[in-house]
Design an enzyme around this catalytic site. Structure first.
Site, short mmCIF file in Angstrom:
data_model
loop_
_atom_site.label_atom_id
_atom_site.label_comp_id
_atom_site.label_asym_id
_atom_site.label_seq_id
_atom_site.Cartn_x
_atom_site.Cartn_y
_atom_site.Cartn_z
N THR A 257 3.36 -8.23 -2.77
CA THR A 257 3.82 -7.51 -1.59
C THR A 257 5.12 -6.77 -1.88
O THR A 257 5.32 -5.63 -1.45
CB THR A 257 4.03 -8.49 -0.42
N HIS B 44 4.41 -3.60 -3.70
CA HIS B 44 3.93 -2.55 -2.79
C HIS B 44 5.09 -1.89 -2.06
O HIS B 44 5.13 -0.67 -1.90
CB HIS B 44 2.94 -3.14 -1.79
#
Length: 346
Positions: free
Chosen positions: A40, A43
């Protein structure tokens, strides 16, 4: 304090100086010691379409961490200054039907630490008391920092009984590796893990899987034959997010088999649902951890000798965050740790 910040809606992160946080009535402030880099976080750093839709800026990123409680709010009743804690990164509403029934992991209003509100890639982090897990026994700092993804692995690996079962895991990233370790520790007969990265397959061999399969070269059906299996896998764990992986799982499951699906596909895809029906397969979606039953299980697994050491392959001081992120992004690694107590080379 110094913190790793997504300062603007664009690629990149920067190390910034911010005011030290103060706790609200039900909050604790943690002096962060170690953090783990998650997919995450990658990203958010690259600012892909998901991040652009989801993440407010400016924001302190990061949600995998461990540290020491240094301040508490006036309404805090359990956590104490000096406690060594890890953090549960899912922040729930506490008011919906599932929260009131004690099923907090099913809260439809969940927010993410370091995703929707300031996170833990900082010298200090603040979060609700109900989101800290106090370590009562001795736990390695680096392992404590990855309790969040370790919890994903435990939730996935123990969703279905694995004692004496043949287990297939698709994806040998850090969570897949931890899930494999848990399945073996919990008594699975055979644990097979797949990937296309020889580096990660070698890590899987180090954690003790029975077979690590490069699916660009070898069919899963051939792996079954190599292990003397004839009826398919009893339990599967999909942690890669690749549509082809789930299709291969369905093809190689035994009748009545059970599939735990943690991997998040980037888009919709076709699946042979006829096989799901005729084989009477169970498919269960996994998101995060059961709060806090999974956390109890994690602590007990470590107390009983589960070794996650091989999963952690790189450590950097937080001042070398760019190199750490690049290492994590390369895929030639297991878990990458940032040390917030060190400013020089590690």
């Amino acid at each position: 304090m110094r913190a790793l910040v997504k300062a603007a809606p664009a690629p990149g992160l920067e190390l910034a100086e911010l005011p030290d946080p103060t706790p609200g009535p039900g909050d604790v402030v943690v002096r962060v010691m170690r953090t783990g880099i998650c997919g995450t976080d990658l990203h958010i750093a690259s600012w892909d379409d998901w991040a652009a839709r989801t993440v407010p800026t400016p924001l302190v990123v990061g949600h995998e961490f461990a540290g020491e409680v240094v301040a508490i709010g006036s309404a805090v009743t359990q956590a104490e200054i000096g406690d060594f804690v890890s953090g549960e990164g899912h922040l729930v509403c506490g008011r919906c039907r599932n929260c009131l029934a004690g099923r907090r992991h099913l809260c439809a209003h969940t927010k993410g630490l370091g995703v929707h509100q300031n996170g833990a890639f900082a010298e200090f982090a603040v979060l609700p008391e109900q989101n800290v897990w106090v370590h009562r026994g001795a736990v390695d700092l680096d392992i404590a920092a990855i309790f969040d993804p370790f919890g994903n692995a435990v939730h996935t690996a123990l969703s279905f009984p694995v004692v004496g079962e043949d287990v297939l895991i698709t994806g040998a990233g850090p969570i897949g590796l931890m899930a494999a370790s848990v399945a073996k520790h919990a008594g699975a007969r055979h644990v097979v893990i797949t990937d296309v990265s020889e580096h990660r397959l070698e890590l899987a061999r180090r954690v003790g899987v029975d077979l690590a399969v490069d699916v660009s070269q070898t069919r899963i059906a051939d792996a079954q034959q190599q292990l003397g299996m004839s009826e398919g896998f009893d339990v599967a764990m999909e942690v890669s997010g690749q549509p082809s992986a789930l299709r291969e799982i369905v093809e190689n499951m035994s009748h009545g088999g059970r599939i735990a699906m943690l991997g998040l596909p980037a888009e919709s895809f076709a699946l042979d649902w006829g096989s799901v029906v005729f084989k009477m397969l169970t498919v269960k979606g996994i998101y995060g951890r059961e709060m806090f039953e999974t956390w109890y299980a994690m602590s007990v697994l470590l107390e009983s000798g589960l070794d996650l050491g091989p999963v952690i392959t790189h450590r950097f001081p937080y001042t070398q965050h760019a190199e750490a992120f690049e290492t994590a992004r390369s895929g030639r690694c297991g878990k990458v740790i940032l040390d917030w107590t060190a400013k020089g080379c590690v």
